[in-house]
Design a protein around this motif. Structure first.
Motif, PDB file in Angstrom:
ATOM      1  N   TYR A   1       0.847  -1.190   0.000  1.00 19.77           N
ATOM      2  CA  TYR A   1       0.000   0.000   0.000  1.00 19.77           C
ATOM      3  C   TYR A   1       0.886   1.245   0.000  1.00 19.77           C
ATOM      4  N   LYS A   2       0.562   2.198  -0.870  1.00 20.52           N
ATOM      5  CA  LYS A   2       1.311   3.461  -0.925  1.00 20.52           C
ATOM      6  C   LYS A   2       0.358   4.617  -1.156  1.00 20.52           C
ATOM      7  N   PHE A   3       0.663   5.726  -0.503  1.00 17.55           N
ATOM      8  CA  PHE A   3       0.005   6.990  -0.812  1.00 17.55           C
ATOM      9  C   PHE A   3       1.072   7.867  -1.442  1.00 17.55           C
ATOM     10  N   VAL A   4       0.875   8.211  -2.706  1.00 17.36           N
ATOM     11  CA  VAL A   4       1.853   9.000  -3.461  1.00 17.36           C
ATOM     12  C   VAL A   4       1.247  10.366  -3.736  1.00 17.36           C
ATOM     13  N   ASN A   5       1.967  11.415  -3.357  1.00 22.47           N
ATOM     14  CA  ASN A   5       1.438  12.746  -3.663  1.00 22.47           C
ATOM     15  C   ASN A   5       2.353  13.473  -4.640  1.00 22.47           C
ATOM     16  N   GLN A   6       1.716  14.370  -5.400  1.00 26.63           N
ATOM     17  CA  GLN A   6       2.404  15.215  -6.378  1.00 26.63           C
ATOM     18  C   GLN A   6       3.156  14.403  -7.438  1.00 26.63           C
ATOM     19  N   LEU A   7       2.491  13.394  -7.987  1.00 27.86           N
ATOM     20  CA  LEU A   7       3.060  12.589  -9.075  1.00 27.86           C
ATOM     21  C   LEU A   7       2.755  13.281 -10.401  1.00 27.86           C
ATOM     22  N   GLU A   8       3.800  13.694 -11.108  1.00 23.23           N
ATOM     23  CA  GLU A   8       3.612  14.344 -12.414  1.00 23.23           C
ATOM     24  C   GLU A   8       3.321  13.286 -13.463  1.00 23.23           C
ATOM     25  N   ILE A   9       2.209  13.466 -14.150  1.00 23.77           N
ATOM     26  CA  ILE A   9       1.794  12.526 -15.202  1.00 23.77           C
ATOM     27  C   ILE A   9       1.603  13.324 -16.486  1.00 23.77           C
ATOM     28  N   THR A  10       2.231  12.868 -17.557  1.00 26.70           N
ATOM     29  CA  THR A  10       2.103  13.553 -18.833  1.00 26.70           C
ATOM     30  C   THR A  10       1.218  12.740 -19.765  1.00 26.70           C
ATOM     31  N   GLY A  11       0.140  13.383 -20.209  1.00 29.31           N
ATOM     32  CA  GLY A  11      -0.734  12.811 -21.223  1.00 29.31           C
ATOM     33  C   GLY A  11      -0.768  13.810 -22.354  1.00 29.31           C
ATOM     34  N   THR A  12      -1.951  14.313 -22.673  1.00 29.03           N
ATOM     35  CA  THR A  12      -2.022  15.405 -23.649  1.00 29.03           C
ATOM     36  C   THR A  12      -1.520  16.702 -23.014  1.00 29.03           C
ATOM     37  N   GLN A  13      -1.540  16.763 -21.672  1.00 30.07           N
ATOM     38  CA  GLN A  13      -0.965  17.853 -20.884  1.00 30.07           C
ATOM     39  C   GLN A  13      -0.343  17.218 -19.644  1.00 30.07           C
ATOM     40  N   LYS A  14       0.547  17.949 -18.999  1.00 27.54           N
ATOM     41  CA  LYS A  14       1.104  17.477 -17.728  1.00 27.54           C
ATOM     42  C   LYS A  14       0.127  17.844 -16.611  1.00 27.54           C
ATOM     43  N   ARG A  15      -0.220  16.861 -15.799  1.00 24.17           N
ATOM     44  CA  ARG A  15      -1.106  17.076 -14.655  1.00 24.17           C
ATOM     45  C   ARG A  15      -0.467  16.466 -13.414  1.00 24.17           C
ATOM     46  N   ILE A  16      -0.806  17.028 -12.253  1.00 25.69           N
ATOM     47  CA  ILE A  16      -0.216  16.572 -11.004  1.00 25.69           C
ATOM     48  C   ILE A  16      -1.330  16.358  -9.977  1.00 25.69           C
ATOM     49  N   PRO A  17      -1.896  15.145  -9.896  1.00 17.85           N
ATOM     50  CA  PRO A  17      -2.899  14.882  -8.869  1.00 17.85           C
ATOM     51  C   PRO A  17      -2.305  15.093  -7.472  1.00 17.85           C
ATOM     52  N   ASP A  18      -3.137  15.587  -6.552  1.00 15.41           N
ATOM     53  CA  ASP A  18      -2.657  15.840  -5.195  1.00 15.41           C
ATOM     54  C   ASP A  18      -2.244  14.558  -4.496  1.00 15.41           C
ATOM     55  N   GLY A  19      -2.978  13.477  -4.719  1.00 23.12           N
ATOM     56  CA  GLY A  19      -2.626  12.213  -4.089  1.00 23.12           C
ATOM     57  C   GLY A  19      -3.209  11.037  -4.843  1.00 23.12           C
ATOM     58  N   ILE A  20      -2.483   9.926  -4.806  1.00 28.95           N
ATOM     59  CA  ILE A  20      -2.951   8.681  -5.428  1.00 28.95           C
ATOM     60  C   ILE A  20      -2.681   7.552  -4.440  1.00 28.95           C
ATOM     61  N   LEU A  21      -3.684   6.749  -4.194  1.00 28.62           N
ATOM     62  CA  LEU A  21      -3.525   5.579  -3.343  1.00 28.62           C
ATOM     63  C   LEU A  21      -3.281   4.374  -4.247  1.00 28.62           C
ATOM     64  N   TYR A  22      -2.138   3.735  -4.038  1.00 28.63           N
ATOM     65  CA  TYR A  22      -1.742   2.572  -4.834  1.00 28.63           C
ATOM     66  C   TYR A  22      -1.876   1.301  -4.006  1.00 28.63           C
ATOM     67  N   ILE A  23      -2.385   0.267  -4.625  1.00 30.90           N
ATOM     68  CA  ILE A  23      -2.343  -1.075  -4.050  1.00 30.90           C
ATOM     69  C   ILE A  23      -1.620  -1.948  -5.065  1.00 30.90           C
ATOM     70  N   ASN A  24      -0.484  -2.502  -4.647  1.00 31.97           N
ATOM     71  CA  ASN A  24       0.352  -3.345  -5.506  1.00 31.97           C
ATOM     72  C   ASN A  24       0.718  -2.636  -6.818  1.00 31.97           C
ATOM     73  N   GLY A  25       0.970  -1.347  -6.727  1.00 30.61           N
ATOM     74  CA  GLY A  25       1.394  -0.588  -7.902  1.00 30.61           C
ATOM     75  C   GLY A  25       0.265  -0.136  -8.806  1.00 30.61           C
ATOM     76  N   ILE A  26      -0.976  -0.342  -8.383  1.00 31.05           N
ATOM     77  CA  ILE A  26      -2.145   0.028  -9.184  1.00 31.05           C
ATOM     78  C   ILE A  26      -2.813   1.253  -8.559  1.00 31.05           C
ATOM     79  N   PRO A  27      -3.009   2.317  -9.337  1.00 31.97           N
ATOM     80  CA  PRO A  27      -3.579   3.555  -8.790  1.00 31.97           C
ATOM     81  C   PRO A  27      -5.099   3.487  -8.668  1.00 31.97           C
ATOM     82  N   VAL A  28      -5.590   2.976  -7.530  1.00 32.16           N
ATOM     83  CA  VAL A  28      -7.017   2.716  -7.399  1.00 32.16           C
ATOM     84  C   VAL A  28      -7.831   3.904  -6.870  1.00 32.16           C
ATOM     85  N   VAL A  29      -7.196   4.825  -6.163  1.00 31.45           N
ATOM     86  CA  VAL A  29      -7.923   5.990  -5.636  1.00 31.45           C
ATOM     87  C   VAL A  29      -7.127   7.252  -5.959  1.00 31.45           C
ATOM     88  N   VAL A  30      -7.829   8.261  -6.493  1.00 31.41           N
ATOM     89  CA  VAL A  30      -7.206   9.553  -6.807  1.00 31.41           C
ATOM     90  C   VAL A  30      -7.824  10.605  -5.885  1.00 31.41           C
TER      91      VAL A  30
END
Length: 197
Positions: A117-146
């Protein structure tokens, strides 16, 4: 008490750490900017969980590829398919066809709870634009909660702004993140809401 966004992030990170979720800053995760899975966590989980089935590294990589190739262009269908895989599991055809297929679960639902289990904050993700969600909850490396936070201090910023940020801008600009999303959480420190995409 009213919080700034940074204070609110810190409170959520601390509370989640107390529940066993390791806190990690987005910049410390080794990955390509457009990738949202923490592949090393998922790889380690699958290798450990299915060691007794003699799962191979190639088979693990095929599972990761199966997840990554869900199309972000049809977000609703991809998310629905992923949620089915997450909750019900799926069959893995073996490299060695003489071996029995393995039923794969991406989360350990047993009492042993051997998940990462990990809570990751300020992860920069680049798609059509760069966005930075405030927090993402990961379970086994899968971002299940934003998570998206807004301060209750500024009168011109509301929790509704966090909702729009997730459901319009983030889904448009970084749809890859929402293929794996079970819940979104928005909060201003006073009001908190959760919803699915």
């Amino acid at each position: 008490m009213k919080f700034t966004e940074a204070q609110l992030e810190a409170v959520f990170a601390t509370q989640l750490e107390q529940e066993g979720y390791k806190h990690q800053l987005g910049g410390s995760i080794s990955r390509k900017e457009d990738e949202v899975l923490i592949e090393s966590d998922l790889r380690e989980f699958l290798l450990a969980r299915y060691r007794k089935n003699s799962i191979t590294k190639n088979e693990v990589e095929s599972i990761i590829l199966k997840l990554k190739t869900l199309p972000a262009s049809d977000l609703y269908e991809s998310n629905k398919e992923f949620m089915r895989m997450l909750s019900d599991g799926f069959s893995l055809k073996r490299e060695d066809r003489s071996q029995k297929d393995i039923w794969i679960y991406l989360i350990d639902y047993s009492k042993e709870n051997q998940n990462t289990y990990k809570f990751v904050n300020q992860l920069e993700i680049t798609g059509t634009q760069k966005r930075i969600p405030d927090g993402i909850l990961y379970i086994n490396g899968i971002p299940v909660v934003v998570f998206e936070f807004k301060t209750a201090i500024q009168e011109n910023t509301t929790i509704h702004d966090a909702y729009i940020q997730l459901t319009v801008r983030y889904q448009r600009d970084i749809p890859e993140l929402f293929k794996y999303n079970a819940f979104c959480v928005i909060s201003d420190g006073v009001n908190s809401l959760y919803f699915t995409i």
